[in-house]
Write a protein that holds these residues in place. Structure first.
Motif, PDB file in Angstrom:
ATOM      1  N   LEU A  12     116.886  95.523  28.372  1.00 33.06           N
ATOM      2  CA  LEU A  12     117.932  94.782  27.665  1.00 33.06           C
ATOM      3  C   LEU A  12     119.328  95.293  28.005  1.00 33.06           C
ATOM      4  O   LEU A  12     120.256  94.499  28.188  1.00 33.06           O
TER       5      LEU A  12
ATOM      6  N   GLN B 144     114.878  88.631  24.637  1.00 33.65           N
ATOM      7  CA  GLN B 144     114.532  88.903  26.032  1.00 33.65           C
ATOM      8  C   GLN B 144     115.539  88.213  26.943  1.00 33.65           C
ATOM      9  O   GLN B 144     115.991  87.097  26.656  1.00 33.65           O
ATOM     10  N   ARG B 145     115.856  88.875  28.024  1.00 33.54           N
ATOM     11  CA  ARG B 145     116.767  88.281  28.992  1.00 33.54           C
ATOM     12  C   ARG B 145     116.082  87.110  29.689  1.00 33.54           C
ATOM     13  O   ARG B 145     114.914  87.219  30.088  1.00 33.54           O
TER      14      ARG B 145
ATOM     15  N   ASP C 270     115.385 100.153  24.811  1.00 27.95           N
ATOM     16  CA  ASP C 270     114.833  99.246  25.822  1.00 27.95           C
ATOM     17  C   ASP C 270     115.809  99.125  26.994  1.00 27.95           C
ATOM     18  O   ASP C 270     116.861  98.502  26.876  1.00 27.95           O
TER      19      ASP C 270
END
Length: 324
Positions: free
Chosen positions: A182, A124-125, A179
């Motif tokens: 991302l 995850q960022r 996603d």
């Protein structure tokens, strides 16, 4: 030759004529300048030696240079170690094919075993991207696409939401979930290629079951790791990226922003630097297909790239790639 003190013209000492009839034994010199039958040569100033012409100098110098060069050439190529580096290695090609890096272990595992830790967590960022983001795609004339395809238009792209994709392959179906949070621009690119049928008929050319790099690489229209869509996309990476079982990521060369169409599917232990854009995940059924391919191992009859990876023994061809 005259000795010092002799006068020119005589046959005796000091230039006097020898004694003989009519001379009465005494020296007799004819008067000058009314000498009959003999005259002293007129004195001439000494003439300096001739200088060598410029053309002759150039010719002589050139000949010397040619001789020296030929001698050096003989020594350089005929005498080992003289003016020559025997360890020089020639470069082949223009660069490495787009690939995840290999690990220090070069020999493949004797047999692939399923990871014991299960599916990896999706990265995850640490900070969400702006929504939308601006994407750009760069033409790559040095690497024309074997399959004609149009790049996505530059412009805004959403950075939220997911998109399902189905890879129908000769080894079984592999489900993907893209996603956007991302890697929004990478998702735009992948969907554009899917809609144009770019992946249909392409093969997965590289399998690695080596500890530290367990993945299957696909998306090359050439089939040897050198092909692409004729343009490049920007990397969408961050330091917290990790790679493990179930991760979908983009392949690229050693240069930044060099990805295009090639991607890799991670089914096991993969420890690589965070240089490869992660843009989705693989479903459980797809991981089962990848496990079967991994158990089959690498085909030794086909050339690899020297790091323990190579074409899979179980062929994997993308027959059709679709989105809902």
């Amino acid at each position: 030759m005259s000795e010092p003190g002799d006068r020119p013209g005589g046959d005796g000492p000091n230039g006097a004529p020898p004694p003989g009839p009519g001379y009465g034994g005494a020296p007799h010199y004819p008067q000058q300048p009314h000498q009959q039958g003999f005259q002293y040569p007129r004195w001439q100033p000494p003439v300096p030696p001739k200088k060598t012409s410029p053309a002759a100098v150039v010719l002589i110098s050139g000949s010397v240079v040619v001789v020296v060069v030929m001698a050096l050439a003989f020594l350089a190529w005929g005498y080992p170690g003289f003016l020559r580096d025997d360890d020089v290695k020639s470069a082949i090609g223009t660069g490495p094919p787009p690939s995840p890096p290999s690990t220090t272990t070069t020999a493949p595992s004797a047999a692939y075993t399923l990871p014991s830790n299960g599916r990896a967590r999706m990265p995850q960022r640490p900070k969400p991207l702006a929504d939308p983001v601006t994407c750009a795609f760069t033409p790559d004339p040095a690497s024309p696409a074997p399959k004609k395809v149009a790049p996505p238009p530059d412009g805004p792209a959403p950075s939220s939401g997911t998109v399902p994709v189905r890879l129908a392959t000769s080894a079984g179906a592999i489900g993907l979930t893209l996603d956007r949070a991302l890697a929004p621009c990478t998702v735009v690119n992948f969907l554009s290629l899917v809609k144009q049928g770019f992946y249909d008929g392409t093969s997965c050319h590289r399998l690695s079951v080596t500890s530290g790099l367990q993945m299957l690489q696909c998306g090359d229209p050439v089939g040897d790791g050198t092909g692409g869509p004729g343009y490049t996309i920007r990397d969408e990476v961050f330091p917290e990226l990790t790679y493990g079982r179930g991760i979908l990521a983009m392949a690229k060369s050693a240069e930044p922003d060099s990805g295009g169409s090639q991607f890799f599917l991670v089914f096991g232990d993969t420890r690589i630097s965070p240089e490869y854009t992660v843009f989705g995940s693989i479903d459980d059924a797809g991981l089962g297909v990848l496990d079967d391919v991994a158990r089959g191992g690498i085909d030794p009859a086909k050339p690899g790239i020297g790091d323990g990876s190579g074409p899979p023994k179980v062929p994997v061809t993308c027959t059709q790639v679709t989105t809902p």
